[in-house]
Scaffold this active site. Structure first.
Site, mmCIF file in Angstrom:
data_model
loop_
_atom_site.group_PDB
_atom_site.id
_atom_site.type_symbol
_atom_site.label_atom_id
_atom_site.label_comp_id
_atom_site.label_asym_id
_atom_site.label_seq_id
_atom_site.Cartn_x
_atom_site.Cartn_y
_atom_site.Cartn_z
ATOM 1 N N HIS A 143 -13.263 6.626 -3.381
ATOM 2 C CA HIS A 143 -14.068 7.772 -4.228
ATOM 3 C C HIS A 143 -13.183 8.024 -5.449
ATOM 4 O O HIS A 143 -14.028 8.620 -6.225
ATOM 5 C CB HIS A 143 -13.740 9.179 -3.370
ATOM 6 C CG HIS A 143 -12.333 9.572 -2.891
ATOM 7 N ND1 HIS A 143 -11.629 9.291 -2.124
ATOM 8 C CD2 HIS A 143 -11.773 10.300 -3.800
ATOM 9 C CE1 HIS A 143 -10.376 9.838 -2.024
ATOM 10 N NE2 HIS A 143 -10.524 10.477 -3.116
ATOM 11 N N GLU A 196 0.918 13.590 -4.051
ATOM 12 C CA GLU A 196 0.148 14.475 -3.238
ATOM 13 C C GLU A 196 1.307 15.425 -2.823
ATOM 14 O O GLU A 196 2.425 15.114 -2.596
ATOM 15 C CB GLU A 196 -0.509 13.904 -2.059
ATOM 16 C CG GLU A 196 -1.397 12.923 -1.991
ATOM 17 C CD GLU A 196 -2.208 12.389 -0.883
ATOM 18 O OE1 GLU A 196 -2.596 13.124 0.133
ATOM 19 O OE2 GLU A 196 -1.674 10.997 -0.622
ATOM 20 N N ASP A 204 -2.826 2.987 2.436
ATOM 21 C CA ASP A 204 -3.632 4.226 2.364
ATOM 22 C C ASP A 204 -4.254 4.443 0.859
ATOM 23 O O ASP A 204 -5.139 4.779 0.844
ATOM 24 C CB ASP A 204 -3.006 5.302 2.771
ATOM 25 C CG ASP A 204 -3.710 6.641 2.931
ATOM 26 O OD1 ASP A 204 -5.010 6.484 3.252
ATOM 27 O OD2 ASP A 204 -3.296 7.700 2.933
ATOM 28 N N HIS A 226 -6.836 2.681 -3.901
ATOM 29 C CA HIS A 226 -7.210 3.633 -5.123
ATOM 30 C C HIS A 226 -6.395 3.056 -6.377
ATOM 31 O O HIS A 226 -6.925 3.141 -7.490
ATOM 32 C CB HIS A 226 -6.675 5.128 -4.820
ATOM 33 C CG HIS A 226 -7.404 5.638 -3.581
ATOM 34 N ND1 HIS A 226 -8.828 5.375 -3.614
ATOM 35 C CD2 HIS A 226 -7.031 6.615 -2.594
ATOM 36 C CE1 HIS A 226 -9.038 6.022 -2.542
ATOM 37 N NE2 HIS A 226 -8.126 6.752 -1.830
#
Ligand code: NAD
Length: 490
Positions: free
Chosen positions: A180, A218, A237, A242
């Site tokens: 995404h 995060e 992850d 990403h």
């Protein structure tokens, strides 16, 4: 002010496996609603949701209504539009592992009037292959598209196995592997910045760029998913997908055109040019961290219920790209959970001027820094050295040229969610922002030896305080090169 012209897509049937899950409730249903109220989704399109729960159509539509109430802004929540949208949703109870539960889906799709059909796998990765096998068995795969959520594999071997299983049923041209980050407005703007302007591209190499930092921080921890996360870690992850994708878009050569394979060919070359990090080299150029508890929050080891866990919740890496363009310019990547803020950015630090004609005391010259901000406040910021205005001597200062997209787009403008673009691209049949199988494999090929080196070392990740900037080892990693991280603040 920006204007955007919405071009409706063809009517479609989008089948979402795992429609009652977290991703569907928080993202997929709301983003489809936003596309609907923008007039992009024709009213005869169907969103067909599947999950294990015994629910009627009515009950699931009510759940969707609740999801929209929680996620859509008051301004955009229009009851009439909501009712229209909800009537496009159909629910089917389906246990992937049971052969019996597939008839309803088959009859709903048989002789369907909508020519575009897509199957979205929003389920645990272990269910990807069984679902695809069923779609093949029922002849539903022909002429349809397949959307696969991350993670695509756990390592190179499992990614290859999954690819083999999916590839038996779907051709590569029909597979959409979601990352995404690629749908984020700023990430696409990076393409415009680099390839639609003359200004930066001549400087976009190691002659002019000192180093590049890519950060995804995060503030949340693993939040109740500790046991699941403990088999994954930050490297798998966040970095494998990403961060490496951001690195590729920053580092790649100009593609000959803005199309799926031309773009992905160039990204693949970057992945293949990454200097391998193995054994001692991996240990020397990476830092792993694990967050400690805060007064009101448990630490990672308590959350994952595994006191001996060596899973990293933070990782920092120094990466070299073996190419003419980038030899001599390191890329520093870092990502972590439970950090001081929630932010993601790419920071390009240019080299200093070769000589200053000004004195040293009042007139320092700062290196130009271009910040491409993905989150929050998507936008670009370029810092340049200017003269302090007014008489009374010549002093310099660092001045930001700031372009926050939302500020430049009018009061009514809303930053679209990355999933809005990605789902519409699936319906349009545009794979540009999706990862190809060889990219995924090249990324795992580079990642696997690093994880192997950590495992062989038998050492544990370094602890770091909750809501800090990460472990001190990461500060040392970059300080060795006489550089420092940009602060993790927003
Ligand atoms: P979830 O556990 O919240 O939901 C899983 C869904 O799968 C539920 O609808 C459940 O009913 C369904 N399901 C489980 N077993 C089933 C079976 N045997 N047959 C049919 N349906 C079954 O998961 P999620 O968080 O929504 O994540 C879905 C996928 O998206 C995962 O692959 C995840 O890695 C990926 N993903 C999620 C997020 C997120 O923010 N949640 C972000 C990125 C990627």
């Amino acid at each position: 002010m920006m204007t955007s012209k919405i071009i409706p897509v063809d009517p479609f049937d989008l089948v979402i496996f795992g429609i009652t899950g977290d991703l569907a409730r928080r993202k997929l249903i709301p983003v489809l609603y936003y596309r609907f109220i923008d007039g992009q989704i024709p009213k005869n399109s169907r969103i067909i949701g599947l999950a294990r729960s015994e629910l009627t159509n009515e009950q699931f539509r009510n759940q969707s209504l609740e999801a929209l109430k929680q996620t859509v802004s008051e301004k955009d929540f229009d009851s009439e539009q909501v009712n229209h949208f909800i009537s496009c949703i159909h629910y089917i109870k389906n246990d992937v592992n049971s052969d019996e539960d597939w008839d309803t889906l088959q009859s709903l799709l048989k002789n369907a009037p909508n020519t575009v059909q897509a199957f979205y796998l929003s389920v645990a990765p272990g269910l990807f292959a069984p679902i695809v096998e069923q779609l093949g068995r029922l002849n539903l795969a022909e002429n349809s598209r397949l959307v696969v959520e991350k993670p695509f594999g756990h390592d190179l071997a499992s990614a290859k196995k999954l690819q083999y299983q999916i590839g038996n049923v779907y051709k590569e041209e029909a597979i959409y592997r979601i990352d995404h980050y690629l749908g984020k407005e700023t990430v696409q703007n990076l393409m415009a910045l680099r390839f639609a302007n003359k200004l930066f591209e001549p400087l976009w190499n190691s002659n002019h760029i000192d180093h590049i930092q890519i950060t995804a921080a995060e503030s949340l921890g693993v939040e109740g998913r500790g046991e699941y996360y403990d088999n994954i870690g930050a490297m798998r992850d966040m970095v494998q997908n990403h961060l490496l994708q951001l690195l590729c878009l920053t580092a790649m050569e100009p593609p000959y055109k803005f199309d799926a394979d031309a773009m992905r060919d160039e990204k693949l070359k970057v992945l293949r040019a990454l200097q391998p990090l193995m054994g001692e080299q991996a240990l020397r150029n990476t830092v792993r961290g694990q967050y400690l508890g805060a007064p009101d929050k448990p630490g990672y080891l308590e959350e994952c219920h595994n006191q001996g866990s060596q899973t990293e919740t933070y990782v920092a890496l120094k990466v070299k790209i073996n190419s003419w363009r980038w030899a001599g310019t390191p890329f520093y990547l870092r990502t972590g959970k439970r950090l001081r803020s929630q932010m993601a950015e790419i920071v390009i630090t240019f080299r200093s001027t070769p000589h200053s004609i000004f004195g040293q005391i009042d007139t320092p010259i700062w290196p130009n820094i271009l910040v491409i901000r993905l989150q929050p406040d998507e936008g670009l910021n370029l810092s340049i050295t200017t003269k302090d205005p007014g008489p009374g001597g010549f002093r310099t200062r660092e001045t930001p040229l700031d372009m926050t997209f939302a500020d430049n787009s009018g009061d009514d403008w809303r930053m679209p969610d990355a999933y809005e673009r990605l789902i519409m691209d699936v319906i349009r049949g545009n794979q540009t922002l999706f990862m190809r199988d060889d990219e995924v494999e090249a990324a795992w090929q580079w990642i696997d030896p690093i994880i192997q080196a950590w495992r062989n070392s038998g050492t544990a990740p370094e602890s770091y305080d909750s809501y800090s900037s990460g472990p001190t080892g990461a500060v040392e990693l970059i300080a060795r090169d006489h550089r420092r991280w940009r602060d993790v603040i927003v």
